[in-house]
Enzyme design. Structure first.
Site, short mmCIF file in Angstrom:
data_model
loop_
_atom_site.label_atom_id
_atom_site.label_comp_id
_atom_site.label_asym_id
_atom_site.label_seq_id
_atom_site.Cartn_x
_atom_site.Cartn_y
_atom_site.Cartn_z
CD GLN A 1 29.69 47.59 39.25
OE1 GLN A 1 30.83 47.35 38.84
NE2 GLN A 1 28.88 46.61 39.58
CD GLU B 1 28.83 45.71 36.29
OE1 GLU B 1 29.86 46.25 35.82
OE2 GLU B 1 28.85 44.59 36.81
CB ALA C 1 36.05 41.09 37.41
N1 LIG Z 1 26.86 30.99 46.33
C1 LIG Z 1 27.88 31.84 46.17
N2 LIG Z 1 28.73 32.07 47.20
C2 LIG Z 1 29.75 32.93 47.06
N3 LIG Z 1 30.01 33.62 45.96
C3 LIG Z 1 29.21 33.43 44.91
C4 LIG Z 1 28.10 32.54 44.96
N4 LIG Z 1 27.50 32.57 43.76
C5 LIG Z 1 28.18 33.45 43.00
N5 LIG Z 1 29.22 33.95 43.69
C6 LIG Z 1 30.21 34.95 43.26
O1 LIG Z 1 29.55 36.14 42.88
C7 LIG Z 1 30.39 36.85 41.97
C8 LIG Z 1 29.55 37.18 40.76
O2 LIG Z 1 30.30 37.98 39.94
P1 LIG Z 1 30.01 38.14 38.38
O3 LIG Z 1 28.68 38.75 38.24
O4 LIG Z 1 30.26 36.86 37.69
O5 LIG Z 1 31.18 39.11 37.98
P2 LIG Z 1 31.22 40.63 37.48
O6 LIG Z 1 29.93 41.27 37.88
O7 LIG Z 1 32.39 41.23 38.20
O8 LIG Z 1 31.43 40.55 36.01
C9 LIG Z 1 31.55 35.93 41.66
O9 LIG Z 1 32.64 36.28 42.49
C10 LIG Z 1 31.03 34.56 42.08
O10 LIG Z 1 32.07 33.68 42.46
CA LIG Z 2 27.76 40.90 38.05
#
Ligand SMILES: Nc1ncnc2c1ncn2[C@@H]1O[C@H](COP(=O)(O)OP(=O)(O)O)[C@@H](O)[C@H]1O
Ligand SMILES: [Ca+2]
Length: 500
Positions: free
Chosen positions: A207, A174, A204
């Site tokens: 990096q 990642e 979650a």
């Molecule tokens: N407009 C936004 N404002 C704030 N946070 C956001 C917005 N859009 C997405 N997020 C956040 O960005 C993060 C994206 O993480 P994600 O890629 O789903 O998880 P991971 O990469 O840890 O598997 C999440 O915490 C989500 O709530």
């Molecule tokens: Ca992500």
């Protein structure tokens, strides 16, 4: 000489050398125009396509990439054509109803079928990579995580594309592929320029990846690539549980003092939430992850009152506690006993780094101190005022920007040891040249071998230069032939004299 005879002699078309010269020049012009027309005619572009699904902890996105069919091995050629956001939560949330995970992809995949020309469908690769949400589910329940992956696999195989697999990618992948994406889009490989570091913040995990100035002391954090004739030795680390949603749980776990028999009416006065924020939450909603401790059955049913007090200094102090800096088995560490060389060079910070800082209007022009002032002002704003001002923003996001923004600053400063100067060298980005920054593009480039290890032999001249040179040379040759004809055919007889 009668009049008709005189006309005949004076008519220039009756002189072979003039006729020849004019015809030659006309031919040259026609050839040049023809070449120019063919050259500039918008050739019917032949594109190839690839699809990558980013199955994140909070949501899934489907990216379609495209590149000119003849130039696959040229870096800088692959672009994002479309991004489709899957409705509903991330696939790991379907652990108890796995068949819904596959169904959720339908709308975006149907879209992809329409976007990509039909004749390209069979050769278009589809990859699904799941990140930290699925890593956590796998830790919690391996069988459930397999069912979810099987469900998305089944769904993707129903499409006319070339299905290449659905898997949980590692934290190193990642980080490294995010780094490849930003440097590929910035054309740093092709130009052999200095690379930029990559910072990705998810829900979650998070990096950090960059080319370090010193030896990487732990093999887990080291990754090597040979791209375009250059060797890159990267430092990368992925912190599971330190994405902004999971770290909020770690923080809340520290705030709610462990209490063997949690009684009802527990009130949490939280400095990272706004004054006036007052919401009853279940302990289960906070302690539902392997990142935090297990609850006893009786604790699971209990609630607490989450009350904001909006005190940025206290919030900042409390957030620092999530970084354990008491042990380091290497010459230096970031936190939690993880080796990290000093950060160096410029950084691109994307995903939630961008979402949060963009909402708070913090830009690279703000100093670190100014960013903290902005956060302080935001955190102390009453909850009611904020809700009035930002009616369209999701309430969960709105309530958490104070915490997330403060966490970002602390992660950089206290976690990764960014100085004020490193902060200045950091840019919060969403896209580069209209393609989103994230691991997906780098993942596809790697799996399709689209960045060659060696720089291809470059022709002496670029294509445009070659065509121009050929045109000029052809023109000169034609002029020479014409002049030659004129010279050798120049008659010395009376007709010539008559012209004069
Ligand atoms: N407009 C936004 N404002 C704030 N946070 C956001 C917005 N859009 C997405 N997020 C956040 O960005 C993060 C994206 O993480 P994600 O890629 O789903 O998880 P991971 O990469 O840890 O598997 C999440 O915490 C989500 O709530
Ligand atoms: Ca992500």
């Amino acid at each position: 000489m009668d009049e008709q005879q005189e006309m005949k002699v004076k008519n220039p078309w009756h002189r072979p050398h003039i006729f020849l010269a004019t015809a030659g020049i006309a031919a040259a012009i026609i050839i040049m125009v023809a070449i120019a027309v063919v050259q500039n005619k918008p050739l019917q572009q032949k594109y190839k396509y690839g699809i990558v699904l980013d199955a994140g902890s909070s949501h899934t996105s489907v990216y379609i990439y495209e590149w000119p069919a003849e130039k696959e091995n040229n870096t800088g050629m692959v672009k994002q054509k479309q991004a489709c956001s899957v409705k509903g939560p991330g696939i790991s949330s379907y652990s108890k109803t796995p068949e819904k995970a596959g169904e959720s992809l339908k709308e975006c995949m149907d879209n992809a079928t329409k976007t990509i020309p039909k004749h390209r469908h069979p050769e278009t690769p589809v990859y699904l990579g799941a990140t930290a949400g699925m890593r956590l589910l796998k830790m919690e329940n391996d069988v459930d995580s397999k069912k979810v992956l099987a469900s998305v696999e089944k769904s993707l195989q129903t499409y006319p594309f070339s299905y290449q697999g659905a898997r949980i990618i590692t934290g190193q992948e990642e980080g490294a592929f995010g780094w490849i994406t930003v440097n590929y889009l910035s054309e740093n490989f092709r130009k052999a320029s200095r690379t930029v570091g990559a910072l990705d913040l998810g829900g979650a995990s998070t990096q950090i990846t960059f080319v370090p100035g010193q030896q990487v002391e732990s093999s887990d954090n080291s990754i090597d690539f040979r791209l375009y004739g250059n060797d890159y030795h990267l430092y990368t680390h992925s912190f599971l549980c330190y994405g902004k949603d999971q770290v909020l749980k770690l923080y809340l776990e520290q705030q709610i003092q462990p209490n063997a028999d949690m009684t009802d009416n527990i009130i949490l006065e939280d400095p990272c939430f706004h004054p006036g924020y007052n919401i009853i939450k279940s302990f289960q909603s906070v302690f539902d992850s392997p990142c935090v401790k297990n609850l006893t059955n009786s604790q699971k049913g209990q609630n607490f009152t989450h009350r904001g007090i909006g005190n940025w200094n206290k919030c900042n102090q409390a957030i620092k506690e999530v970084f354990n800096t008491s042990h380091c088995r290497y010459s230096r560490c970031s936190f939690n006993d993880v080796f990290q060389p000093p950060v160096t060079g410029r950084f691109g910070a994307f995903s939630a780094y961008f979402f949060v800082m963009d909402f708070l209007n913090v830009t690279p022009d703000h100093s670190l101190d100014e960013a903290k002032k902005i956060l302080e002002a935001y955190c102390t704003t009453p909850w009611g005022t904020l809700k009035q001002k930002h009616r369209k923003v999701k309430e969960k996001y709105l309530a958490e920007y104070c915490f997330s923004g403060t966490y970002i600053v602390s992660l950089l400063e206290d976690g990764y040891k960014f100085t004020t100067n490193d902060w200045k060298n950091t840019e919060f980005i969403k896209t580069i040249k209209n393609s989103e920054a994230g691991w997906t593009l780098g993942y596809m480039l790697n799996l399709t071998n689209m960045i060659p290890a060696e720089a291809p032999d470059t022709p002496l001249l670029p294509y445009g230069g070659y065509v121009s040179l050929m045109l000029v040379l052809s023109f000169l040759i034609i002029v020479c032939i014409i002049l030659g004809c004129i010279f050798f055919r120049r008659p010395s007889g009376p007709a010539h004299k008559e012209i004069i």
